[in-house]
Design a protein around this motif. Structure first.
Motif, mmCIF file in Angstrom:
data_model
loop_
_atom_site.group_PDB
_atom_site.id
_atom_site.type_symbol
_atom_site.label_atom_id
_atom_site.label_comp_id
_atom_site.label_asym_id
_atom_site.label_seq_id
_atom_site.Cartn_x
_atom_site.Cartn_y
_atom_site.Cartn_z
ATOM 1 N N VAL A 220 0.856 -1.189 0.000
ATOM 2 C CA VAL A 220 0.000 0.000 0.000
ATOM 3 C C VAL A 220 0.890 1.236 0.000
ATOM 4 O O VAL A 220 1.871 1.306 0.751
ATOM 5 C CB VAL A 220 -0.922 0.021 1.243
ATOM 6 N N LEU A 221 0.563 2.214 -0.824
ATOM 7 C CA LEU A 221 1.327 3.450 -0.892
ATOM 8 C C LEU A 221 0.749 4.466 0.102
ATOM 9 O O LEU A 221 -0.468 4.560 0.253
ATOM 10 C CB LEU A 221 1.285 4.025 -2.305
ATOM 11 N N PHE A 222 1.616 5.233 0.755
ATOM 12 C CA PHE A 222 1.113 6.209 1.710
ATOM 13 C C PHE A 222 1.939 7.493 1.683
ATOM 14 O O PHE A 222 3.110 7.499 1.292
ATOM 15 C CB PHE A 222 1.107 5.641 3.137
ATOM 16 N N VAL A 223 1.307 8.563 2.117
ATOM 17 C CA VAL A 223 1.982 9.824 2.437
ATOM 18 C C VAL A 223 1.469 10.260 3.799
ATOM 19 O O VAL A 223 0.268 10.149 4.082
ATOM 20 C CB VAL A 223 1.693 10.926 1.398
ATOM 21 N N GLN A 224 2.377 10.716 4.639
ATOM 22 C CA GLN A 224 2.002 11.269 5.940
ATOM 23 C C GLN A 224 2.593 12.666 6.062
ATOM 24 O O GLN A 224 3.757 12.887 5.728
ATOM 25 C CB GLN A 224 2.539 10.403 7.082
ATOM 26 N N THR A 269 6.883 9.256 3.197
ATOM 27 C CA THR A 269 6.229 8.441 2.174
ATOM 28 C C THR A 269 7.045 7.209 1.817
ATOM 29 O O THR A 269 8.257 7.167 2.040
ATOM 30 C CB THR A 269 5.983 9.275 0.901
ATOM 31 N N ASN A 270 6.358 6.230 1.268
ATOM 32 C CA ASN A 270 7.019 5.069 0.670
ATOM 33 C C ASN A 270 6.815 5.056 -0.837
ATOM 34 O O ASN A 270 7.076 4.055 -1.499
ATOM 35 C CB ASN A 270 6.496 3.763 1.279
ATOM 36 N N MET A 271 6.317 6.179 -1.389
ATOM 37 C CA MET A 271 6.121 6.271 -2.828
ATOM 38 C C MET A 271 7.472 6.202 -3.536
ATOM 39 O O MET A 271 8.396 6.951 -3.192
ATOM 40 C CB MET A 271 5.445 7.596 -3.199
ATOM 41 N N PRO A 272 7.622 5.336 -4.538
ATOM 42 C CA PRO A 272 8.878 5.309 -5.300
ATOM 43 C C PRO A 272 9.115 6.667 -5.961
ATOM 44 O O PRO A 272 8.180 7.295 -6.464
ATOM 45 C CB PRO A 272 8.639 4.213 -6.343
ATOM 46 N N GLU A 273 10.347 7.128 -5.967
ATOM 47 C CA GLU A 273 10.644 8.436 -6.565
ATOM 48 C C GLU A 273 10.342 8.458 -8.052
ATOM 49 O O GLU A 273 10.125 9.517 -8.631
ATOM 50 C CB GLU A 273 12.096 8.815 -6.300
#
Length: 275
Positions: A220-224, A269-273
């Motif tokens: 799961v992708l997230f931003v905090q 985040t764990n979103m790939p750059e």
């Protein structure tokens, strides 16, 4: 483009583009979840096609359920209220005395939000709403078009009132989650999180970190978003697959005028750059 129906302290309107910049290009097609909903500035900007929203403030969640399911009744009742000091305190007392039918509760919440001081939602130790009357030239209490558009977007969304970590039950691989928790205070006097009776301390931030790790392991992708303070940096900077970016935000609410202005915050985040 939809806009929030409620004013909300800590809203992320000014941070929206920074957050979206981290999302994968196909984000409009993905399922979206927001466990700390508040005013939902990012949610309404995105207009997700499916997903869930959540907040521990049960009266706030009742408002969004009424907004989704009974917008015409909400408009009808709230339109009867007038912007007068006596009316404000009469409705505030009724709100506190309760219990009310769901639609009336939501209508009064909308009224208090639009006419109370600074659009705050604040309760005392007894759980009583205690924001004083606000002085405005001509507040728009009921924005019919905004309410109708927000209602249509929410029709596709599951609405919950649980602890934030419950998102791990709903989110699936490839989904996007945005966390906007009560920030870890920069100082002892900067805590604006009293919108629900439950506090949110460092132990909760540790639990939030564990939830982010659990989501990451599920794909799961997230931003905090959070405050730029060392305890938050220490929680996340060493986690493999996570990155922490510093952004500047303009803080317009502070009891000390000299402390308003640009402040550093973080996006975790764990979103790939490559997204």
């Amino acid at each position: 483009m939809a806009r929030p129906v409620l004013k909300w302290v800590g809203g992320k309107r000014r941070l929206i583009e920074e957050i979206i910049r981290l999302f994968p290009s196909d984000y409009p097609e993905r399922t979206y979840h927001e466990p700390f909903f508040g005013g939902g500035a990012l949610f309404f900007h995105l207009e997700p096609i499916r997903g869930s929203i959540n907040d521990v403030n049960k009266r706030l969640i009742n408002f969004y359920r009424v907004l989704r399911d009974n917008p015409d009744e909400l408009i009808e009742i709230a339109s009867k209220y007038t912007y007068e000091k006596d009316e404000y305190y009469r409705l505030r007392d009724r709100f506190n005395e309760g219990p009310l039918e769901d639609v009336e509760d939501a209508a009064i919440l909308l009224y208090l939000n639009k006419t109370g001081f600074n659009g705050l939602y604040r309760v005392n130790s007894k759980g009583e709403y205690n924001v004083p009357f606000g002085k405005y030239k001509s507040p728009r209490i009921v924005d019919v078009k905004r309410i109708q558009l927000a209602s249509s977007i929410l029709k596709k969304i599951e609405i919950n009132s649980e602890r934030f970590y419950s998102v791990a039950k709903y989110a699936k691989k490839g989904d996007i989650v945005y966390f906007d928790p009560p920030y870890l205070p920069v100082s002892d006097t900067s805590d604006f999180t009293a919108y629900s009776r439950a506090g949110f301390g460092y132990d909760d931030h540790m639990l939030l970190k564990d939830t982010c790790v659990e989501l990451h392991e599920k794909g799961v992708l997230f931003v905090q978003s959070n405050s730029h303070v060392q305890p938050i940096l220490d929680l996340y900077e060493a986690i493999d697959g996570f990155r922490v970016e510093t952004v500047q935000m303009n803080r317009s609410i502070n009891s000390n005028a000299s402390k308003r202005g640009e402040v550093n915050e973080v996006l975790i985040t764990n979103m790939p750059e490559s997204c």
